[in-house]
Design a protein around this motif. Structure first.
Motif: not given
Length: 126
Positions: A11-16, A106-108
């Motif tokens: 999830i954090a990777g996709i956000i980046h 914030i989600v990340a």
């Protein structure tokens, strides 16, 4: 637990990885951030920013599958999103496009916090 850690890192990777489309050029950057990128120097800086997001996003996704990368990926992810949030909040008056980036970050942060807790719990298990 392993799958939950991996999911949080992905999830954090996709956000980046979302801003990587900014590499295409000024028009895409304008759509992403709701700003005019008509000045060449700003375009250079923003496209380079997209490259850095590509690297961070790939590291976070890789860490989902390679546990040895997790600590450095999580630390890098936190530095990336927390620094942006601090800058955005301290500057204020950002547009709706940047507000979406703030929400995504914030989600990340939440995903990374969950990953840290789960990773620590996993390490603590005998």
């Amino acid at each position: 637990m392993e799958k939950a850690i991996a999911a949080c890192l992905i999830i954090a990777g996709i956000i980046h990885l979302l801003p990587v489309s900014g590499l295409i050029g000024a028009e895409r950057l304008s759509l992403l951030y709701g700003i005019s990128v008509s000045e060449p120097n700003l375009e250079i800086l923003m496209r380079h920013r997209a490259v850095l997001f590509l690297l961070m996003g790939l590291l976070l996704v890789a860490a989902a599958f390679i546990p040895a990368l997790r600590v450095i990926a999580i630390v890098g992810g936190f530095i990336s999103v927390v620094s942006f949030l601090v800058i955005a909040w301290s500057t204020g008056d950002y547009n709706d496009a940047v507000r979406k980036v703030v929400i995504a970050d914030i989600v990340a942060v939440i995903a990374l916090c969950i990953a840290v807790v789960l990773h620590a719990m996993q390490k603590a298990q005998p």
